[in-house]
Design a protein around this motif. Structure first.
Motif, mmCIF file in Angstrom:
data_model
loop_
_atom_site.group_PDB
_atom_site.id
_atom_site.type_symbol
_atom_site.label_atom_id
_atom_site.label_comp_id
_atom_site.label_asym_id
_atom_site.label_seq_id
_atom_site.Cartn_x
_atom_site.Cartn_y
_atom_site.Cartn_z
ATOM 1 N N ASP A 72 0.826 -1.208 0.000
ATOM 2 C CA ASP A 72 0.000 0.000 0.000
ATOM 3 C C ASP A 72 0.860 1.257 0.000
ATOM 4 N N MET A 73 1.961 1.219 0.741
ATOM 5 C CA MET A 73 2.828 2.388 0.791
ATOM 6 C C MET A 73 3.475 2.640 -0.571
ATOM 7 N N ILE A 74 3.910 1.590 -1.236
ATOM 8 C CA ILE A 74 4.501 1.742 -2.570
ATOM 9 C C ILE A 74 3.455 2.276 -3.543
ATOM 10 N N VAL A 75 2.238 1.754 -3.480
ATOM 11 C CA VAL A 75 1.157 2.267 -4.338
ATOM 12 C C VAL A 75 0.943 3.751 -4.057
ATOM 13 N N GLU A 76 0.924 4.122 -2.780
ATOM 14 C CA GLU A 76 0.744 5.525 -2.404
ATOM 15 C C GLU A 76 1.847 6.402 -2.994
ATOM 16 N N VAL A 77 3.085 5.944 -2.900
ATOM 17 C CA VAL A 77 4.206 6.697 -3.476
ATOM 18 C C VAL A 77 4.026 6.832 -4.985
ATOM 19 N N LEU A 78 3.676 5.753 -5.648
ATOM 20 C CA LEU A 78 3.489 5.794 -7.107
ATOM 21 C C LEU A 78 2.355 6.737 -7.490
ATOM 22 N N TRP A 79 1.245 6.671 -6.766
ATOM 23 C CA TRP A 79 0.108 7.546 -7.072
ATOM 24 C C TRP A 79 0.437 9.013 -6.817
ATOM 25 N N ASN A 80 1.097 9.287 -5.688
ATOM 26 C CA ASN A 80 1.348 10.678 -5.311
ATOM 27 C C ASN A 80 2.543 11.304 -6.015
ATOM 28 N N GLU A 81 3.596 10.544 -6.189
ATOM 29 C CA GLU A 81 4.851 11.118 -6.691
ATOM 30 C C GLU A 81 5.101 10.854 -8.175
ATOM 31 N N PHE A 82 4.435 9.870 -8.738
ATOM 32 C CA PHE A 82 4.678 9.504 -10.130
ATOM 33 C C PHE A 82 3.377 9.414 -10.931
ATOM 34 N N SER A 83 2.381 10.179 -10.520
ATOM 35 C CA SER A 83 1.054 10.078 -11.151
ATOM 36 C C SER A 83 1.065 10.487 -12.620
ATOM 37 N N GLU A 84 1.970 11.367 -13.004
ATOM 38 C CA GLU A 84 2.042 11.775 -14.412
ATOM 39 C C GLU A 84 2.699 10.703 -15.273
ATOM 40 N N GLU A 85 3.570 9.912 -14.685
ATOM 41 C CA GLU A 85 4.288 8.889 -15.434
ATOM 42 C C GLU A 85 3.595 7.525 -15.412
ATOM 43 N N ILE A 86 2.904 7.252 -14.315
ATOM 44 C CA ILE A 86 2.364 5.904 -14.119
ATOM 45 C C ILE A 86 0.866 5.986 -13.816
ATOM 46 N N PRO A 87 0.030 5.436 -14.698
ATOM 47 C CA PRO A 87 -1.416 5.421 -14.429
ATOM 48 C C PRO A 87 -1.730 4.580 -13.184
ATOM 49 N N GLN A 88 -2.843 4.896 -12.506
ATOM 50 C CA GLN A 88 -3.172 4.215 -11.254
ATOM 51 C C GLN A 88 -3.266 2.709 -11.409
ATOM 52 N N GLY A 89 -3.905 2.221 -12.446
ATOM 53 C CA GLY A 89 -4.025 0.769 -12.638
ATOM 54 C C GLY A 89 -2.675 0.097 -12.798
ATOM 55 N N VAL A 90 -1.757 0.763 -13.465
ATOM 56 C CA VAL A 90 -0.405 0.233 -13.644
ATOM 57 C C VAL A 90 0.370 0.321 -12.333
ATOM 58 N N ALA A 91 0.098 1.364 -11.558
ATOM 59 C CA ALA A 91 0.799 1.546 -10.278
ATOM 60 C C ALA A 91 0.595 0.343 -9.368
ATOM 61 N N GLU A 92 -0.598 -0.191 -9.338
ATOM 62 C CA GLU A 92 -0.870 -1.348 -8.481
ATOM 63 C C GLU A 92 -0.087 -2.573 -8.943
ATOM 64 N N ARG A 93 -0.017 -2.788 -10.226
ATOM 65 C CA ARG A 93 0.759 -3.938 -10.734
ATOM 66 C C ARG A 93 2.250 -3.713 -10.516
ATOM 67 N N LEU A 94 2.704 -2.487 -10.755
ATOM 68 C CA LEU A 94 4.118 -2.173 -10.564
ATOM 69 C C LEU A 94 4.514 -2.298 -9.097
ATOM 70 N N ALA A 95 3.634 -1.903 -8.188
ATOM 71 C CA ALA A 95 3.929 -2.008 -6.755
ATOM 72 C C ALA A 95 4.180 -3.456 -6.356
ATOM 73 N N ALA A 96 3.392 -4.374 -6.903
ATOM 74 C CA ALA A 96 3.590 -5.794 -6.594
ATOM 75 C C ALA A 96 4.965 -6.263 -7.075
ATOM 76 N N ILE A 97 5.415 -5.753 -8.190
ATOM 77 C CA ILE A 97 6.744 -6.098 -8.710
ATOM 78 C C ILE A 97 7.830 -5.452 -7.849
#
Length: 151
Positions: A72-97
């Motif tokens: 969840d923390m990684i998803v939060e970082v991706l959503w908040n800090e990389f929202s222009e680069e990474i779409p939310q749906g991709v953020a969840e898959r990327l966080a698992a990786i």
């Protein structure tokens, strides 16, 4: 309402899949934790607790040590800090990786997060550290491939 171990196992499986995907295949953990929750539930009912009170006590056991989620923390970082680069749906898959990344795992382990971690100042420190690590991982691997390249 009377509960069975399978109920607590199902609830825990659902929670783990959404917040701790790295633990989804831990069958022994699922079994032992759901049996422990059922035992607390049954004991509470035996001692005169109402069904909702017994379920609340069982849930404390079921979710013990699981309130903080690195995923969840990684998803939060991706959503908040990389929202222009990474779409939310991709953020969840990327966080698992990214959970499997050694630098990320080492950073998280350094802070030893527990159930109350998100209320402590160390949470912000880890958030900042993860932001930097994820930035480096993205640059090293030339991510995101789906967005405009950075130079």
């Amino acid at each position: 309402m009377k509960r069975e171990a399978s109920y607590f196992r199902s609830v825990l499986e659902q929670y783990l899949s959404g917040h701790h995907p790295e633990m989804g295949d831990c069958d022994s953990f699922l079994c032992s934790r759901s049996e422990e929750a059922l035992g607390v539930y049954a004991e509470a009912l035996k001692n005169g607790a109402s069904y909702p009170e017994a379920e609340e006590l069982a849930n404390e056991v079921l979710y013990k040590g699981l309130h903080f989620s690195a995923y969840d923390m990684i998803v939060e970082v991706l959503w908040n800090e990389f929202s222009e680069e990474i779409p939310q749906g991709v953020a969840e898959r990327l966080a698992a990786i990214l959970l499997g990344n050694k630098a990320i795992a080492k950073a998280i382990a350094t802070y030893r997060p527990d159930d109350d971690f998100d209320g402590r100042p160390e949470y912000d420190l880890l958030y900042t550290e993860l932001t930097g690590i994820i930035q480096l991982v993205m640059e090293k691997n030339e991510l995101p491939a789906f967005g405009a390249a950075r130079h």
